[in-house]
Design a protein around this motif. Sequence first.
Motif, short mmCIF file in Angstrom:
data_model
loop_
_atom_site.label_atom_id
_atom_site.label_comp_id
_atom_site.label_asym_id
_atom_site.label_seq_id
_atom_site.Cartn_x
_atom_site.Cartn_y
_atom_site.Cartn_z
N ASP A 466 11.73 18.74 -16.75
CA ASP A 466 11.22 20.03 -16.31
C ASP A 466 10.59 19.97 -14.91
N PRO A 467 9.75 18.97 -14.62
CA PRO A 467 9.23 18.88 -13.25
C PRO A 467 10.32 18.62 -12.20
N ILE A 468 11.30 17.81 -12.55
CA ILE A 468 12.40 17.52 -11.63
C ILE A 468 13.20 18.78 -11.32
N TRP A 469 13.44 19.58 -12.35
CA TRP A 469 14.17 20.83 -12.14
C TRP A 469 13.43 21.73 -11.15
N LYS A 470 12.14 21.83 -11.29
CA LYS A 470 11.35 22.71 -10.41
C LYS A 470 11.30 22.16 -8.99
N GLU A 471 11.24 20.84 -8.86
CA GLU A 471 11.05 20.23 -7.54
C GLU A 471 12.36 20.05 -6.77
N GLU A 472 13.47 19.77 -7.48
CA GLU A 472 14.69 19.35 -6.79
C GLU A 472 15.86 20.31 -6.93
N TYR A 473 15.77 21.29 -7.81
CA TYR A 473 16.94 22.11 -8.10
C TYR A 473 16.71 23.59 -7.83
N GLY A 474 16.01 23.87 -6.74
CA GLY A 474 15.81 25.26 -6.35
C GLY A 474 17.11 25.99 -6.11
N TRP A 475 18.10 25.28 -5.53
CA TRP A 475 19.41 25.90 -5.27
C TRP A 475 20.07 26.36 -6.56
N ALA A 476 19.93 25.57 -7.62
CA ALA A 476 20.53 25.94 -8.90
C ALA A 476 19.79 27.10 -9.54
N SER A 477 18.48 27.13 -9.37
CA SER A 477 17.69 28.22 -9.93
C SER A 477 18.11 29.55 -9.34
N VAL A 478 18.45 29.55 -8.05
CA VAL A 478 18.88 30.78 -7.39
C VAL A 478 20.24 31.22 -7.92
N ILE A 479 21.17 30.29 -8.02
CA ILE A 479 22.52 30.62 -8.47
C ILE A 479 22.51 31.11 -9.91
N HIS A 480 21.66 30.49 -10.73
CA HIS A 480 21.66 30.78 -12.15
C HIS A 480 20.49 31.68 -12.59
N SER A 481 20.06 32.55 -11.71
CA SER A 481 18.96 33.46 -12.06
C SER A 481 19.52 34.67 -12.79
N LYS A 482 19.91 34.44 -14.05
CA LYS A 482 20.50 35.49 -14.87
C LYS A 482 19.65 35.67 -16.13
N PRO A 483 19.70 36.85 -16.75
CA PRO A 483 18.87 37.09 -17.94
C PRO A 483 19.10 36.10 -19.06
N GLN A 484 20.35 35.64 -19.23
CA GLN A 484 20.61 34.75 -20.37
C GLN A 484 19.97 33.38 -20.22
N TYR A 485 19.40 33.09 -19.04
CA TYR A 485 18.74 31.80 -18.85
C TYR A 485 17.26 31.87 -19.22
N ASP A 486 16.81 33.03 -19.65
CA ASP A 486 15.40 33.20 -20.01
C ASP A 486 15.17 32.65 -21.41
#
Length: 503
Positions: A466-486
């Motif tokens: 979880d910390p790695i996702w927040k720190e290193e994968y901002g690009w993926a968070s933008v691409i996958h910012s969809k309701p089903q990821y909540d």
Amino acid sequence: MSTTTERQASARPSTNALWRWGRTFVDDVFQKTKQRAFEFALSEALGVLGSSSEQNYLRLAGIFDKFAKDQSKKAVAQWVREYLSPGRPGTEYLKRVLSTVHPNIRRKYIARFIAYIIFHPLGTTQRLPDGREVAVPACMLISPTMRCNLKCVGCYAGNYTKKEDLPLDVAERVLGEARDLGVRYFIVLGGEPMIWDPLFDVFAKFDDCAFQYYTSGHLMTPEKARKIVELGNVVPAISIEGFEEETNLRRGVGGFERAMTAMDNLREASAMFAFSATVTSKNVDVVTSDEFIDLMVQKGCHYGWYFLYMPVGRNPDTGLMPTPAQRNKVRARLAEIRNTHPILAADFWGDGPLTDGCLAGGRRYFHVNNRGDVEPCIFTHWAVDNVKDKPLVECLASDFFKAFQKAAPYGNNLLRPCPIIDHPRALRGLVKKFGAYPTHDGAETIVEDLAEHLDNYSEEVRRIYDPIWKEEYGWASVIHSKPQYDWSKKDIDSGSSTDPSGN
């Protein structure tokens, strides 16, 4: 009581349903035509590209740019352009592919892999005449036989007989039905696929599709290697566990030497081929070492797959599972390898951000086993349907598969994509809710005996990732910012969505 005429009328699709089906049919034809155009453009380019012209590399990157429409595909196209830029390992890698792989394979296999796997649009569906929608996956996995000439440690295959092989007529029917649906990439597993006598005849019969198959390499003769080049639509992946000590420990004395011989035969024939490494707690340092990767490049491998050891099948050994920390090491090392070596390496779990999360349940792929059971995943040995009983499209339209698609990606951290080892409560809930049956003896262990172990394992993975996702994968968070990821909208115990919108 309704009359027979009334019952027949109610069973027929309504005019509106037929109109919607017709519109969807036209859209489907348009999408397939676009993919075929992309395949043709790539095929022409890959067939004529030389090994030293930088301008040709720019043309190839330009094709990616032209056909990249959505945000995810644009990210892929941008990565390709950067990877092929001067000074990057992609330049050397592409030179190696163009100078060592026969043009026949470049035109057929590579073009189709890119068009139908990398650029397959997630969420593609086909509407049936009765109004139901079926997801069109990127590929189908099929195991026509579970027989094998080896007895590898930790493998559930090997105790099967020829009587349990998938009949040839059934296998060809299912492949044809998948192709009609829009699937043109197939992965053949087992067991040992090369034990199945019709294997190469099937490759030839489905010449407009592409195939990859996993093999120990023990049966890879020079004649078979040349046949692969002649076909052009096939790439073998040679299973290997590291160097001689690690490979022979799991695959028996002589396993490493025979895998090396298979690679030599394929390289000398100008075939494209890959390696496949099962990562365990015992070999993780070896298979991610520079020395191992250098050997794979030297032997002629063009790409490689890394699969975590999964505790499935008969008497699974959880001690062979890479620890969460070791799993993270694989993720980090493969990112380094792609940036420093002229070979592509894929992490089946750690590359979840690139695949939009879990592939299973027809979302991007599914598996038909040797008995015809339609499983969500090669590692998920549960099913509710069998292709011997109904058409493939009816199996893919099952509520079981639709629930997998709706539940995925099980949260917004795509480094933890798997319902088996990252969200085990989700798998248990799906199996229970839809009454799925285990597809072989011992398959039930994953949801029964190992439940507590996998819950603890998944929690440790969450703590690390979880910390790695927040720190290193901002690009993926933008691409996958969809309701089903909540995550808050997921009822993972039942495998269904609690969002009233159905997202």
